[in-house]
Design a protein around this motif. Sequence first.
Motif, PDB file in Angstrom:
ATOM      1  N   ARG A 128      -1.367   9.556   0.610  1.00 16.86           N
ATOM      2  CA  ARG A 128      -0.477   8.962   1.626  1.00 16.86           C
ATOM      3  C   ARG A 128       0.235  10.013   2.460  1.00 16.86           C
ATOM      4  N   THR A 158      10.265  -2.060   9.995  1.00 12.99           N
ATOM      5  CA  THR A 158       9.927  -2.551   8.647  1.00 12.99           C
ATOM      6  C   THR A 158      11.183  -3.057   7.927  1.00 12.99           C
ATOM      7  N   GLN A 162      11.982  -6.745   6.465  1.00  9.54           N
ATOM      8  CA  GLN A 162      12.325  -6.945   5.047  1.00  9.54           C
ATOM      9  C   GLN A 162      13.631  -7.718   4.914  1.00  9.54           C
ATOM     10  N   LEU A 167      12.667  -9.638   1.664  1.00 17.40           N
ATOM     11  CA  LEU A 167      11.542  -9.115   0.881  1.00 17.40           C
ATOM     12  C   LEU A 167      11.937  -8.054  -0.139  1.00 17.40           C
ATOM     13  N   GLY A 170      10.300  -3.566  -0.625  1.00 11.73           N
ATOM     14  CA  GLY A 170       8.957  -3.312  -0.125  1.00 11.73           C
ATOM     15  C   GLY A 170       8.153  -2.512  -1.126  1.00 11.73           C
ATOM     16  N   GLY A 171       6.939  -2.134  -0.767  1.00 13.64           N
ATOM     17  CA  GLY A 171       6.089  -1.368  -1.667  1.00 13.64           C
ATOM     18  C   GLY A 171       5.619  -2.169  -2.879  1.00 13.64           C
ATOM     19  N   GLY A 172       5.774  -3.476  -2.807  1.00  9.81           N
ATOM     20  CA  GLY A 172       5.306  -4.347  -3.892  1.00  9.81           C
ATOM     21  C   GLY A 172       6.171  -4.297  -5.131  1.00  9.81           C
TER      22      GLY A 172
ATOM     23  N   ILE B  27       7.174 -14.917  -1.330  1.00 12.84           N
ATOM     24  CA  ILE B  27       6.956 -15.062   0.116  1.00 12.84           C
ATOM     25  C   ILE B  27       5.566 -15.637   0.447  1.00 12.84           C
ATOM     26  N   LEU B  78       2.562 -10.354   6.668  1.00 12.69           N
ATOM     27  CA  LEU B  78       3.632 -10.223   5.675  1.00 12.69           C
ATOM     28  C   LEU B  78       3.335  -9.175   4.601  1.00 12.69           C
ATOM     29  N   THR B  79       2.045  -8.932   4.346  1.00 15.60           N
ATOM     30  CA  THR B  79       1.697  -7.957   3.299  1.00 15.60           C
ATOM     31  C   THR B  79       2.186  -6.556   3.675  1.00 15.60           C
ATOM     32  N   PRO B  81       5.204  -5.326   5.364  1.00 15.79           N
ATOM     33  CA  PRO B  81       6.550  -4.944   4.896  1.00 15.79           C
ATOM     34  C   PRO B  81       6.757  -5.215   3.407  1.00 15.79           C
ATOM     35  N   ASP B  82       5.994  -6.141   2.834  1.00 16.01           N
ATOM     36  CA  ASP B  82       6.224  -6.502   1.433  1.00 16.01           C
ATOM     37  C   ASP B  82       5.527  -5.571   0.452  1.00 16.01           C
ATOM     38  N   ARG B  83       4.288  -5.187   0.734  1.00 16.96           N
ATOM     39  CA  ARG B  83       3.515  -4.492  -0.287  1.00 16.96           C
ATOM     40  C   ARG B  83       3.098  -3.061   0.056  1.00 16.96           C
ATOM     41  N   SER B  84       3.173  -2.699   1.343  1.00 14.56           N
ATOM     42  CA  SER B  84       2.655  -1.375   1.706  1.00 14.56           C
ATOM     43  C   SER B  84       3.498  -0.236   1.130  1.00 14.56           C
ATOM     44  N   LEU B  85       2.826   0.620   0.344  1.00  7.78           N
ATOM     45  CA  LEU B  85       3.515   1.772  -0.240  1.00  7.78           C
ATOM     46  C   LEU B  85       3.824   2.811   0.828  1.00  7.78           C
ATOM     47  N   ARG B  88       6.872   1.876   2.595  1.00  7.41           N
ATOM     48  CA  ARG B  88       8.017   2.082   1.695  1.00  7.41           C
ATOM     49  C   ARG B  88       8.483   3.540   1.760  1.00  7.41           C
TER      50      ARG B  88
END
Lengths: 174, 162
Positions: A128, A158, A162, A167, A170-172, B27, B78-79, B81-85, B88
Amino acid sequence: MISIFMTIVFYLIFFLLTLIYIRLKKNTRPRNIFFFMMIIVLIAYYISFLIFFDLDSSGRKFEFVANLFFLILCCLTTWNVFYSILWGFSGGIISDLYENKDIRTMEKVISLYDPNDGSNMNRMMKRRVPNLTEGGYITFHEETLHLTFKGHFIAIFTSLLQTFFNLGLGGGIH
Amino acid sequence: MLLNIFIDSLIIVIITAIGNRLLKIGIYKTSVIMTIITIPIAILYFLMNKSPENEISAIVMNTILLHLSIGGIFFHFLTLPDRSLTLRILVELKNAPKKKINLEQLDRVYNLKEMIISRLKQLDSAKFIQLDNSKITLRRKGLFLGAFILNGRKVFGISKGN
């Protein structure tokens, strides 16, 4: 009703073109390819729609727009399956667990991502940080990450999303 | 028509945002439920704005297709802002003093161990795996997904994930 079949045919064309390109060129970062193919297919779809069904009436125009959005959804789904499932973090964990029965404990999964091989970055950061640097979102020197103007803009956007959708971080992480 | 599409999209976005605060079911489930329950609103809205020569059945069918497609596109969006590393990391940098952070600090705020444990717990609650203290067992859904990912990677000719 025939237009929906045309939409499915165009989606299959998108899928095959993308697949062939990625396989032939051995492209490991096909983000732009998905986007480029999608634009090409959407333009071709518009031209075909004009040929097969004219866009004279407002009803036909609405049918075209509905099908166009459906085609965009199908293309984005393929794109997201590629990045989020085949290449994503959770997908990576599941496939590692599936492939290797010996790592089916929490500690072993963690050590797989942080192998303590003397490197200053774990497996997640290794890919990353260079990607973010290449994209101009950060600069990286002397072991320190600096946010660029472009990165700051994306981070603010972002954070707003959120907050608006509640949310969390973030980052799951929930 | 663009205005109508914009308003339809706005309905999905706002109702999902409100629903996520009220329902607390996640979500993604919220966005699917809200997209489906707003179909009648969308149909009513597009019927009110239709030209007199348009057939009602065609308008209804195309509205459903359009509305579900917008909901699906929004679901994918939505994926990010919610899941992206990756996003983050950018947010952590934005929140850091002087907008900079070294690898050691990043490791503290963005702890790899916590992140993996969090994902494993999510995979457990989604019934892909079963966590028994530290031991991990792949459930049927997990076995299916594992096979799907490995075959999908073979089809595209790509290497390991993140």
